[in-house]
Design a protein around this motif. Structure first.
Motif, PDB file in Angstrom:
ATOM      1  N   MET A   1      59.173  40.517  30.849  1.00 37.36           N
ATOM      2  CA  MET A   1      57.762  40.601  30.512  1.00 37.36           C
ATOM      3  C   MET A   1      56.935  40.593  31.793  1.00 37.36           C
ATOM      4  N   ARG A   2      55.947  41.465  31.841  1.00 32.73           N
ATOM      5  CA  ARG A   2      55.103  41.564  33.027  1.00 32.73           C
ATOM      6  C   ARG A   2      54.094  40.428  33.082  1.00 32.73           C
ATOM      7  N   GLN A   3      53.825  39.981  34.298  1.00 33.09           N
ATOM      8  CA  GLN A   3      52.838  38.923  34.506  1.00 33.09           C
ATOM      9  C   GLN A   3      51.446  39.459  34.157  1.00 33.09           C
ATOM     10  N   HIS A   4      50.614  38.613  33.555  1.00 28.44           N
ATOM     11  CA  HIS A   4      49.249  38.978  33.179  1.00 28.44           C
ATOM     12  C   HIS A   4      48.288  38.109  33.987  1.00 28.44           C
ATOM     13  N   ILE A   5      47.497  38.749  34.850  1.00 28.49           N
ATOM     14  CA  ILE A   5      46.634  38.042  35.791  1.00 28.49           C
ATOM     15  C   ILE A   5      45.169  38.301  35.461  1.00 28.49           C
ATOM     16  N   LEU A   6      44.351  37.242  35.529  1.00 27.59           N
ATOM     17  CA  LEU A   6      42.912  37.359  35.348  1.00 27.59           C
ATOM     18  C   LEU A   6      42.247  37.202  36.710  1.00 27.59           C
ATOM     19  N   PHE A   7      41.516  38.229  37.124  1.00 26.46           N
ATOM     20  CA  PHE A   7      40.757  38.181  38.371  1.00 26.46           C
ATOM     21  C   PHE A   7      39.312  37.847  38.027  1.00 26.46           C
ATOM     22  N   VAL A   8      38.752  36.873  38.724  1.00 25.38           N
ATOM     23  CA  VAL A   8      37.383  36.433  38.488  1.00 25.38           C
ATOM     24  C   VAL A   8      36.510  36.946  39.617  1.00 25.38           C
ATOM     25  N   THR A   9      35.361  37.526  39.274  1.00 29.15           N
ATOM     26  CA  THR A   9      34.464  38.053  40.296  1.00 29.15           C
ATOM     27  C   THR A   9      33.023  37.998  39.807  1.00 29.15           C
ATOM     28  N   GLY A  10      32.106  38.364  40.687  1.00 27.42           N
ATOM     29  CA  GLY A  10      30.691  38.460  40.343  1.00 27.42           C
ATOM     30  C   GLY A  10      30.330  39.905  40.046  1.00 27.42           C
ATOM     31  N   ARG A  11      29.086  40.121  39.668  1.00 24.87           N
ATOM     32  CA  ARG A  11      28.645  41.466  39.264  1.00 24.87           C
ATOM     33  C   ARG A  11      28.724  42.483  40.404  1.00 24.87           C
ATOM     34  N   LEU A  12      28.371  42.095  41.619  1.00 23.34           N
ATOM     35  CA  LEU A  12      28.325  43.067  42.713  1.00 23.34           C
ATOM     36  C   LEU A  12      29.701  43.592  43.110  1.00 23.34           C
ATOM     37  N   ALA A  13      30.725  42.799  42.980  1.00 23.37           N
ATOM     38  CA  ALA A  13      32.068  43.210  43.409  1.00 23.37           C
ATOM     39  C   ALA A  13      32.929  43.747  42.258  1.00 23.37           C
ATOM     40  N   ALA A  14      32.409  43.714  41.051  1.00 21.18           N
ATOM     41  CA  ALA A  14      33.226  44.074  39.885  1.00 21.18           C
ATOM     42  C   ALA A  14      33.779  45.498  39.964  1.00 21.18           C
ATOM     43  N   ASP A  15      32.937  46.471  40.273  1.00 23.46           N
ATOM     44  CA  ASP A  15      33.405  47.867  40.343  1.00 23.46           C
ATOM     45  C   ASP A  15      34.430  48.059  41.454  1.00 23.46           C
ATOM     46  N   ALA A  16      34.169  47.478  42.615  1.00 24.25           N
ATOM     47  CA  ALA A  16      35.096  47.623  43.741  1.00 24.25           C
ATOM     48  C   ALA A  16      36.445  46.978  43.423  1.00 24.25           C
ATOM     49  N   SER A  77      40.660  22.857  33.427  1.00 24.94           N
ATOM     50  CA  SER A  77      39.777  23.310  32.356  1.00 24.94           C
ATOM     51  C   SER A  77      40.442  24.361  31.467  1.00 24.94           C
ATOM     52  N   THR A  78      41.243  25.245  32.071  1.00 25.81           N
ATOM     53  CA  THR A  78      41.806  26.370  31.327  1.00 25.81           C
ATOM     54  C   THR A  78      43.266  26.191  30.943  1.00 25.81           C
ATOM     55  N   GLY A  79      43.979  25.340  31.687  1.00 27.82           N
ATOM     56  CA  GLY A  79      45.413  25.192  31.462  1.00 27.82           C
ATOM     57  C   GLY A  79      46.224  26.322  32.067  1.00 27.82           C
ATOM     58  N   ILE A  80      45.588  27.125  32.940  1.00 28.61           N
ATOM     59  CA  ILE A  80      46.245  28.277  33.553  1.00 28.61           C
ATOM     60  C   ILE A  80      46.245  28.101  35.069  1.00 28.61           C
ATOM     61  N   LYS A  81      47.409  28.317  35.698  1.00 26.51           N
ATOM     62  CA  LYS A  81      47.509  28.214  37.157  1.00 26.51           C
ATOM     63  C   LYS A  81      46.430  29.083  37.794  1.00 26.51           C
ATOM     64  N   THR A  82      45.740  28.526  38.800  1.00 20.29           N
ATOM     65  CA  THR A  82      44.619  29.212  39.455  1.00 20.29           C
ATOM     66  C   THR A  82      44.794  29.139  40.967  1.00 20.29           C
ATOM     67  N   ILE A  83      44.572  30.281  41.624  1.00 20.66           N
ATOM     68  CA  ILE A  83      44.691  30.351  43.083  1.00 20.66           C
ATOM     69  C   ILE A  83      43.507  31.114  43.669  1.00 20.66           C
ATOM     70  N   HIS A  84      43.285  30.894  44.966  1.00 20.33           N
ATOM     71  CA  HIS A  84      42.327  31.697  45.716  1.00 20.33           C
ATOM     72  C   HIS A  84      42.962  33.035  46.056  1.00 20.33           C
ATOM     73  N   GLY A  85      42.197  34.100  45.924  1.00 23.05           N
ATOM     74  CA  GLY A  85      42.628  35.410  46.367  1.00 23.05           C
ATOM     75  C   GLY A  85      42.239  35.590  47.831  1.00 23.05           C
ATOM     76  N   PRO A  86      42.314  36.818  48.317  1.00 19.16           N
ATOM     77  CA  PRO A  86      41.918  37.079  49.712  1.00 19.16           C
ATOM     78  C   PRO A  86      40.425  36.873  49.919  1.00 19.16           C
ATOM     79  N   LYS A  87      40.058  36.609  51.144  1.00 19.59           N
ATOM     80  CA  LYS A  87      38.643  36.388  51.470  1.00 19.59           C
ATOM     81  C   LYS A  87      37.848  37.686  51.437  1.00 19.59           C
ATOM     82  N   ASP A  88      38.526  38.802  51.592  1.00 20.78           N
ATOM     83  CA  ASP A  88      37.856  40.104  51.599  1.00 20.78           C
ATOM     84  C   ASP A  88      38.571  41.011  50.608  1.00 20.78           C
ATOM     85  N   LEU A  89      37.832  41.626  49.732  1.00 23.63           N
ATOM     86  CA  LEU A  89      38.399  42.505  48.725  1.00 23.63           C
ATOM     87  C   LEU A  89      39.207  43.638  49.344  1.00 23.63           C
ATOM     88  N   LYS A  90      38.776  44.128  50.471  1.00 27.51           N
ATOM     89  CA  LYS A  90      39.462  45.256  51.100  1.00 27.51           C
ATOM     90  C   LYS A  90      40.734  44.800  51.739  1.00 27.51           C
TER      91      LYS A  90
END
Length: 90
Positions: A1-16, A77-90
């Protein structure tokens, strides 16, 4: 089964973020949670924990790398493992 990841972002970075993930053709499934804030790096982790209501089918939550604090506040709060992503989207 493939891992299912939720990425959290704000409105300005959503499209990128969407374009970046799509172009990667990742070996995991993903969704993007766009929070009601313009700049994702300004989101305090307790605020994310209060406002994020992910489905329980996620294996991992990735928050922006510039969000300061311990991601365990979101895990508690969610019961789901949470980590920091990269500091820069690019």
């Amino acid at each position: 089964m493939r891992q299912h990841i939720l990425f959290v972002t704000g409105r300005l970075a959503a499209d990128a973020l969407s374009k970046t993930l799509h172009s990667m053709d990742p070996e995991f499934e993903y969704d993007i949670a766009v929070m009601q804030i313009s700049v994702a790096a300004l989101m305090p982790l307790p605020w994310i924990a209060r406002h994020l209501r992910p489905a329980s089918n996620f294996d991992l939550i990735v928050i922006p790398g510039l969000c300061e604090g311990d991601p365990s506040v979101i895990e508690h709060s969610t019961g789901i493992k949470t980590i920091h992503g990269p500091k820069d989207l690019k």
